[in-house]
Scaffold this motif. Sequence first.
Motif, PDB file in Angstrom:
ATOM      1  N   LYS A   1       2.535   6.764  -6.889  1.00 12.34           N
ATOM      2  CA  LYS A   1       1.581   7.758  -7.395  1.00 12.34           C
ATOM      3  C   LYS A   1       2.091   9.171  -7.130  1.00 12.34           C
ATOM      4  O   LYS A   1       2.001  10.047  -7.990  1.00 12.34           O
ATOM      5  CB  LYS A   1       0.216   7.570  -6.737  1.00 12.34           C
ATOM      6  N   GLN A   2       2.620   9.386  -5.925  1.00 14.99           N
ATOM      7  CA  GLN A   2       3.143  10.700  -5.569  1.00 14.99           C
ATOM      8  C   GLN A   2       4.321  11.073  -6.465  1.00 14.99           C
ATOM      9  O   GLN A   2       4.425  12.207  -6.936  1.00 14.99           O
ATOM     10  CB  GLN A   2       3.576  10.721  -4.099  1.00 14.99           C
TER      11      GLN A   2
ATOM     12  N   LYS B   1       1.173   4.173  -3.020  1.00 15.28           N
ATOM     13  CA  LYS B   1       0.953   5.597  -2.739  1.00 15.28           C
ATOM     14  C   LYS B   1       2.177   6.423  -3.115  1.00 15.28           C
ATOM     15  O   LYS B   1       2.063   7.500  -3.694  1.00 15.28           O
ATOM     16  CB  LYS B   1       0.632   5.810  -1.258  1.00 15.28           C
ATOM     17  N   LYS B   2       3.359   5.914  -2.757  1.00 13.90           N
ATOM     18  CA  LYS B   2       4.593   6.662  -3.027  1.00 13.90           C
ATOM     19  C   LYS B   2       4.838   6.760  -4.533  1.00 13.90           C
ATOM     20  O   LYS B   2       5.264   7.809  -5.037  1.00 13.90           O
ATOM     21  CB  LYS B   2       5.774   6.000  -2.315  1.00 13.90           C
TER      22      LYS B   2
ATOM     23  N   GLU C   1       0.837  -1.205   0.000  1.00 18.20           N
ATOM     24  CA  GLU C   1       0.000   0.000   0.000  1.00 18.20           C
ATOM     25  C   GLU C   1       0.874   1.258   0.000  1.00 18.20           C
ATOM     26  O   GLU C   1       0.628   2.207  -0.753  1.00 18.20           O
ATOM     27  CB  GLU C   1      -0.915  -0.013   1.228  1.00 18.20           C
ATOM     28  N   TYR C   2       1.901   1.268   0.839  1.00 17.04           N
ATOM     29  CA  TYR C   2       2.827   2.405   0.895  1.00 17.04           C
ATOM     30  C   TYR C   2       3.504   2.604  -0.462  1.00 17.04           C
ATOM     31  O   TYR C   2       3.586   3.736  -0.953  1.00 17.04           O
ATOM     32  CB  TYR C   2       3.887   2.187   1.987  1.00 17.04           C
TER      33      TYR C   2
END
Length: 135
Positions: free
Chosen positions: A108-109, A105-106, A101-102
């Motif tokens: 995508k960022q 997200k990272k 999950e991390y």
Amino acid sequence: MWIYILSQKLKNHMNESMHALGITGIQSRILHYIFVKRADGPVFQRDVESAFGFSRSTATEILKLMERDGLLLRENMKSDGRLKNLIPTQKAAHLDEQIIEYLHKKEKQLIDGLSEKQLSLFLQTVVQMCENLDK
């Protein structure tokens, strides 16, 4: 210099996020690597050494800590006692869900605001730079 800066920022972000889970950034990367590679068969210390560019002693210390903390079992192979199969525990499986999950997200960022063309060119460039260093 920009590669170094990006690398440090990623390392710092990951260490901060993984600290909340009780592991380090490198432990999270190793765990995730083991889970992915186990689909192809047993994973050994030498695989971790090769994938992360670690010396044998560095890999041994990290893996021993991970075993101590209940993240891994290091099981001797019957065919060759020198090889230790790295087996993630249930605790590690739970953490890997959060690690995935991390990472999503990272990622995508990181790619926010980049076009497909820019991302493709970046990946081609990084691959070529790695190949250049391997020559």
